[in-house]
Motif scaffolding. Structure first.
Motif, mmCIF file in Angstrom:
data_model
loop_
_atom_site.group_PDB
_atom_site.id
_atom_site.type_symbol
_atom_site.label_atom_id
_atom_site.label_comp_id
_atom_site.label_asym_id
_atom_site.label_seq_id
_atom_site.Cartn_x
_atom_site.Cartn_y
_atom_site.Cartn_z
ATOM 1 N N LEU A 137 0.823 -1.216 0.000
ATOM 2 C CA LEU A 137 0.000 0.000 0.000
ATOM 3 C C LEU A 137 0.855 1.263 0.000
ATOM 4 C CD1 LEU A 137 -2.789 -1.150 2.475
ATOM 5 C CD2 LEU A 137 -3.018 -0.817 0.000
ATOM 6 N N ILE A 138 1.955 1.235 0.741
ATOM 7 C CA ILE A 138 2.863 2.389 0.753
ATOM 8 C C ILE A 138 3.486 2.572 -0.630
ATOM 9 C CG2 ILE A 138 5.026 3.285 1.712
ATOM 10 C CD1 ILE A 138 4.243 1.752 4.332
ATOM 11 N N GLN A 140 2.189 1.640 -3.535
ATOM 12 C CA GLN A 140 1.149 2.148 -4.432
ATOM 13 C C GLN A 140 0.940 3.639 -4.220
ATOM 14 O OE1 GLN A 140 -2.195 -0.360 -3.491
ATOM 15 N NE2 GLN A 140 -1.400 -2.088 -4.672
ATOM 16 N N TRP A 141 0.926 4.060 -2.957
ATOM 17 C CA TRP A 141 0.747 5.478 -2.652
ATOM 18 C C TRP A 141 1.921 6.292 -3.214
ATOM 19 C CZ3 TRP A 141 3.994 8.652 0.133
ATOM 20 C CH2 TRP A 141 3.511 9.950 0.356
ATOM 21 N N ALA A 144 1.686 6.527 -7.008
ATOM 22 C CA ALA A 144 0.598 7.433 -7.406
ATOM 23 C C ALA A 144 0.967 8.883 -7.130
ATOM 24 C CB ALA A 144 -0.690 7.058 -6.676
ATOM 25 N N THR A 145 1.642 9.128 -6.008
ATOM 26 C CA THR A 145 2.037 10.491 -5.645
ATOM 27 C C THR A 145 3.064 11.041 -6.632
ATOM 28 O OG1 THR A 145 1.583 10.061 -3.320
ATOM 29 C CG2 THR A 145 3.045 11.909 -3.803
#
Length: 181
Positions: A137-138, A140-141, A144-145
């Motif tokens: 999840l980190i 992916q974040w 995306a960022t």
């Protein structure tokens, strides 16, 4: 963190069905260190719940992160003292297994907290974060960022211990997968 603190309290409650039944019951909490704020809060929560249930809680911690030997000595002390169970955040998830086996062979309930043992079934139960999913999840974040800049990102992995506890390995691998590497 709240869920883990509640889980710690739930484990203590399971060791004594009622406060009256808890008389003369002792348990041990063995954390990686006693300086990390996460483990300090874990100890505070466990101490409060043990007091509520009338359980004598003995707390132990490694001198520094990765101090496996002190944790083994703590397990041996818990066995010798007649504890009913051990709540353990292992500094070394595989090297601790023989001591955990010794505790279980002596009738102690052993619950791994925060970090699954290797193999995971070495403990009676595990209450831990899915560290691979957290890393994913980190990742992916982060991807995306960064958006289009993610393709040119330089990624460095910094781990706290040379022995690479499973927490670090799982978070690293999850991050890389989540980032798309």
């Amino acid at each position: 963190m709240i869920r883990k603190l509640l889980a710690t309290g739930s484990v203590l409650a399971a060791m004594a069905a009622t406060p009256a039944a808890a008389a003369d019951i002792s348990a041990c909490l063995i954390t990686k260190t006693d300086t990390n704020p996460f483990f300090v809060k874990m100890k505070e929560g466990a101490t409060a719940k043990a007091e509520e249930l009338g359980i004598e809680l003995k707390s132990f911690a490694g001198r520094v992160d990765g101090d496996h030997e002190t944790q083994v000595a703590a397990i041996e002390t818990c066995i010798a003292d007649g504890a009913k169970g051990i709540l353990l955040t292992a500094a070394d998830t595989s090297s601790i297994v023989p001591a955990v086996k010794q505790a279980r062979d002596n009738g102690l309930l052993v619950i791994a907290l925060d970090t699954p043992l290797d193999p995971i079934d070495a403990a009676d139960a595990t209450f831990a974060t899915d560290n691979f999913k957290a890393g994913e999840l980190i990742g992916q974040w982060a991807a995306a960022t960064l958006g289009d800049k993610a393709a040119d990102a330089k990624i460095a992995m910094l781990d706290i211990a040379i022995s690479q506890p499973t927490v670090g390995v799982l978070r690293d691998q999850g991050f890389l997968q989540g980032f798309g590497i």
